[in-house]
Design a protein around this motif. Sequence first.
Motif, short mmCIF file in Angstrom:
data_model
loop_
_atom_site.label_atom_id
_atom_site.label_comp_id
_atom_site.label_asym_id
_atom_site.label_seq_id
_atom_site.Cartn_x
_atom_site.Cartn_y
_atom_site.Cartn_z
N LEU A 48 0.84 -1.20 0.00
CA LEU A 48 0.00 0.00 0.00
C LEU A 48 0.88 1.25 0.00
CD1 LEU A 48 -2.85 1.32 0.31
CD2 LEU A 48 -2.51 1.18 2.79
N VAL A 49 1.87 1.28 0.89
CA VAL A 49 2.80 2.42 0.96
C VAL A 49 3.54 2.58 -0.37
CG1 VAL A 49 4.82 3.38 2.13
CG2 VAL A 49 3.15 2.06 3.44
N ASN A 50 4.01 1.45 -0.90
CA ASN A 50 4.76 1.50 -2.16
C ASN A 50 3.91 2.02 -3.32
OD1 ASN A 50 7.14 0.60 -1.02
ND2 ASN A 50 6.78 -1.56 -1.53
N ARG A 85 8.10 9.11 2.68
CA ARG A 85 7.88 7.83 3.37
C ARG A 85 9.22 7.30 3.89
NH1 ARG A 85 8.18 3.32 -0.40
NH2 ARG A 85 7.96 2.02 1.46
N THR A 86 9.13 6.49 4.93
CA THR A 86 10.32 5.79 5.41
C THR A 86 10.20 4.34 4.98
OG1 THR A 86 9.36 5.13 7.53
CG2 THR A 86 10.45 7.29 7.45
N PHE A 87 11.33 3.64 5.01
CA PHE A 87 11.34 2.24 4.60
C PHE A 87 11.43 1.32 5.81
CE2 PHE A 87 12.49 4.47 0.79
CZ PHE A 87 11.86 3.74 -0.20
N GLN A 88 10.63 0.26 5.74
CA GLN A 88 10.65 -0.77 6.78
C GLN A 88 12.07 -1.36 6.87
OE1 GLN A 88 7.67 -3.74 6.06
NE2 GLN A 88 8.37 -5.07 7.70
N ILE A 171 4.68 8.96 5.67
CA ILE A 171 4.25 7.58 5.87
C ILE A 171 5.40 6.80 6.50
CG2 ILE A 171 3.23 5.52 4.81
CD1 ILE A 171 2.27 7.21 2.51
N LEU A 172 5.14 6.25 7.68
CA LEU A 172 6.18 5.55 8.43
C LEU A 172 5.88 4.05 8.40
CD1 LEU A 172 6.07 8.02 11.47
CD2 LEU A 172 7.65 8.08 9.52
N ASP A 173 6.73 3.31 7.70
CA ASP A 173 6.49 1.87 7.56
C ASP A 173 7.27 1.10 8.62
OD1 ASP A 173 5.76 -0.65 6.73
OD2 ASP A 173 6.63 -0.49 4.72
N MET A 203 0.95 5.69 9.96
CA MET A 203 1.92 4.86 10.68
C MET A 203 1.54 3.41 10.56
SD MET A 203 2.98 6.29 14.35
CE MET A 203 4.44 5.29 14.52
N ILE A 204 2.41 2.63 9.93
CA ILE A 204 2.20 1.19 9.88
C ILE A 204 2.95 0.61 11.06
CG2 ILE A 204 2.77 -0.85 8.54
CD1 ILE A 204 2.34 1.03 6.12
#
Length: 250
Positions: A48-50, A85-88, A171-173, A203-204
Amino acid sequence: MSATPILQVRGLTKTFGGVLALNAVSFDLMEGELLGVIGPNGSGKTTLVNCISGFVRAGAGKVLYKGLDITHWRPHRIVRLGLARTFQMVRPFYRLPAFKNMIIPLYSPRVKALAGGKFGAREAVALDLLEEVGFERDSHVAYKVASVLPQGYLKRLELAKAIALQPDLIILDELFSGLSLAEVGSIVPIIEKLRGEGRTIIMIEHRLKELFKISDRVMVLNFGMKIADGPPAAVMENDEVKRAYLGSED
Ligand code: ADP
Ligand code: MG
């Protein structure tokens, strides 16, 4: 919180080979809102974030940001509009010192435009941003190459890189994954500060307790589908959500 949607997602769908990673997900996000997104592993959260941030091309559906149709836009164009966005899975430049990693977003077209076309003292700004996310000013950690930094600092660096872009929507993954409870506790105020500045946040998270405390609303994904969306307390009581988390009992 205003009544203007900053983000409108409509029927967003993505398949990888035979796997339906995202199945017709729709939701609105209001300006200034903090939306928590939860769901079991593999439920489509990162996809979803991607898709929203342009890193993966959506198969079907639409993403409107600030009223603009950004579906299929490349990430750099989306960033320019203030969606970061940040990456997991963190991916710094491991051979560069932490503060040099900051130089990359700080030289982005968005930051340049916001600064009126002139860059100021980028290194000083980088160090300030790192301090803001918890790199102690006089500890020299900011000068260490990213490859020697523990996960907690790499996550903070990831957050600082996103904040450097002065995003309207961030967006924080899974920013908290791999962090201790104490580290999570020290990052929560940073998120609350971003929110106090009027930024919209998705926030995920896997840490439901921490997430539910700071979210206005929580959306739940399961097998790529949205199964719940509402105030944290209501979502926690939702039977379908309980089943998704506890396994199928009926
Ligand atoms: P989550 O972030 O909720 O754990 P993901 O969005 O990462 O879930 O993954 C959703 C599903 O899509 C999973 O089945 C995953 O294996 C699959 N998937 C995600 N990205 C890819 C990819 N690039 N190629 C193939 N399958 C993928
Ligand atoms: Mg994920």
